[in-house]
Every structure is written in structure tokens, then in C-alpha cells.
Scaffold this motif. Structure first.
Motif, PDB file in Angstrom:
ATOM      1  N   VAL A 143     -10.671  11.725 -12.066  1.00 51.04           N
ATOM      2  CA  VAL A 143     -10.627  12.044 -10.627  1.00 51.04           C
ATOM      3  C   VAL A 143     -11.714  13.034 -10.238  1.00 51.04           C
ATOM      4  O   VAL A 143     -12.003  13.982 -10.972  1.00 51.04           O
ATOM      5  CB  VAL A 143      -9.249  12.647 -10.250  1.00 51.04           C
ATOM      6  N   GLU A 145     -12.588  15.389  -6.774  1.00 50.67           N
ATOM      7  CA  GLU A 145     -12.198  15.850  -5.434  1.00 50.67           C
ATOM      8  C   GLU A 145     -13.469  16.102  -4.635  1.00 50.67           C
ATOM      9  O   GLU A 145     -14.427  16.672  -5.156  1.00 50.67           O
ATOM     10  CB  GLU A 145     -11.437  17.176  -5.512  1.00 50.67           C
ATOM     11  N   LYS A 189      -9.360  16.709   1.836  1.00 49.96           N
ATOM     12  CA  LYS A 189     -10.016  16.300   0.600  1.00 49.96           C
ATOM     13  C   LYS A 189      -9.961  14.785   0.444  1.00 49.96           C
ATOM     14  O   LYS A 189      -9.017  14.139   0.896  1.00 49.96           O
ATOM     15  CB  LYS A 189      -9.315  16.914  -0.617  1.00 49.96           C
ATOM     16  N   PHE A 191      -9.984  12.113  -2.733  1.00 51.86           N
ATOM     17  CA  PHE A 191      -9.864  12.007  -4.186  1.00 51.86           C
ATOM     18  C   PHE A 191     -10.418  10.640  -4.592  1.00 51.86           C
ATOM     19  O   PHE A 191      -9.900   9.610  -4.172  1.00 51.86           O
ATOM     20  CB  PHE A 191      -8.405  12.130  -4.622  1.00 51.86           C
ATOM     21  N   VAL A 193     -10.688   8.121  -7.422  1.00 51.88           N
ATOM     22  CA  VAL A 193      -9.826   7.933  -8.583  1.00 51.88           C
ATOM     23  C   VAL A 193     -10.222   6.671  -9.354  1.00 51.88           C
ATOM     24  O   VAL A 193     -10.386   5.600  -8.769  1.00 51.88           O
ATOM     25  CB  VAL A 193      -8.346   7.804  -8.124  1.00 51.88           C
TER      26      VAL A 193
END
Length: 198
Positions: A143, A145, A189, A191, A193
Motif C-alpha cells: 500500500v 498513501e 488520503k 490508498f 493498494v
């Protein structure tokens, strides 16, 4: 008369020096402002790659085929439909199935949806027949951010995040599983992934 000529030259030279100093100061200020803006929107934001468990998520979504940049109205449509049912999700999630570097833009496949929070699941279950629903299981993931500052964040983020995810996965010897983007408005944010394929 000769003295006056020297004086005029000194005054003109002084004015030229002041103008050059002013131009130099303005250039320094502009460069600093550009640098600060680039840091603010995340262009020079240092990326940190983490390994963590993500999910589970229940999403109400619409499928879309076409350029990923054209998915915004699809997300908006899902939000509108879900809001009409009295639900107010704060997170959205996009699953992007194809690599835009090798797939023609008009053939890119995605699922664009909203995350149904646990507190809203009972309410959602009464109306879920009106939606496409997908469950994303909890999984080990890589991940990144990325901060949401403005609309530019949604364009800059993928350009920075995916090469970093690919590099990290290659270094670790991971096989790339499903990838998705979780947009968390309350946390401001995104993310990025990548599920680690077993």
C-alpha cells in the motif's frame, strides 16, 4: 560637464543593479512558490510503501469501460443513487483491471463504487437489489498513501504510486494480485493498494 556625465552613469548603473536585484528576487520567489506547490500537491512527496492487511469492503458499484480519467462521472452516478437511498458514504473505491501502458484507453475496464460502512450495512441490505454489489475480502497488500490536496492529486497519485508499487513487488518477488484505489475523504488520503497474490 564631465562630472555630470560620470554621475549620470553611476545613477544609471545603480538603477540597472537595482532592477537586476529585483528580477533575481522575483525569480527566487517564483521558484520557491513552484517548489512549495509541487510539495503540496505531492509531486515531490516522498512515497512510503507499506505492507499491511486491507479490507474487507462491501462496495456498491458500476462497471465502466474506457479511459480511467473518465471514471469521475461513474463514481458520481453511484454516489447519487446511494444518496437517494438515504446512505451517505464517505469513501469510494475503484478497481482497475488493465494496465493503461499496454491496453488501449477505450478498452480499460474498471469498477467504480462507494464503500458501504459497517454501520450502514443493515440499511443497505434493504436496497442492495438496486445495485451491483461486490465484497472485497481482507488480504495482505502492498500500500501507498497519497494526500488529497486538490483535483491534481488524483492525476499525480497514479503516476507516482504504480511505478513504486511495481518496483517494490519486483524487489520482493511478489506476484501482482488485484489492485484498487481507496479514496478516503475524511482522512484526505488515497490508498493505492496491490493485493499480494498467493
Amino acid at each position: 560637464g564631465e562630472g555630470l556625465g560620470w554621475e549620470n552613469r553611476d545613477i544609471k548603473g545603480g538603477i540597472k543593479m537595482n532592477v537586476l536585484k529585483w528580477i533575481l528576487m522575483m525569480l527566487i520567489i517564483v521558484v520557491m512558490l513552484v517548489f512549495l506547490f509541487m510539495a503540496y500537491v505531492g509531486i515531490i512527496f516522498p512515497l512510503k510503501v507499506d505492507e499491511t492487511r486491507m479490507g474487507p469492503y462491501t462496495i456498491a458499484y458500476e462497471s465502466f469501460t474506457g479511459p480511467y480519467k473518465d471514471t469521475v462521472p461513474v463514481f458520481a452516478k453511484v454516489y447519487e443513487k446511494i444518496n437517494a437511498e438515504g446512505l451517505n458514504p464517505t469513501r469510494s473505491l475503484g478497481i482497475y483491471y488493465d494496465n493503461p501502458a499496454v491496453t488501449p484507453a477505450d478498452q480499460l475496464r474498471s469498477d467504480c463504487g462507494v464503500v458501504i460502512e459497517k454501520a450502514d450495512l443493515a440499511k443497505f441490505n434493504k436496497v442492495k437489489g438496486k445495485f451491483k454489489v461486490k465484497n472485497i475480502s481482507q488480504a495482505d497488500c502492498v500500500v501507498i498513501e497519497f494526500p488529497i490536496r486538490n483535483m491534481l492529486s488524483y492525476m499525480i497519485g497514479p503516476m507516482k504510486a504504480y511505478p513504486a508499487l511495481e518496483k517494490y513487488a519486483k524487489k520482493k518477488g511478489y506476484k501482482w494480485g488485484r489492485s484498487y484505489e481507496l479514496y478516503d475523504e475524511p482522512q484526505k488520503k488515497i490508498f493505492y493498494v496491490m493485493e499480494i497474490a498467493k
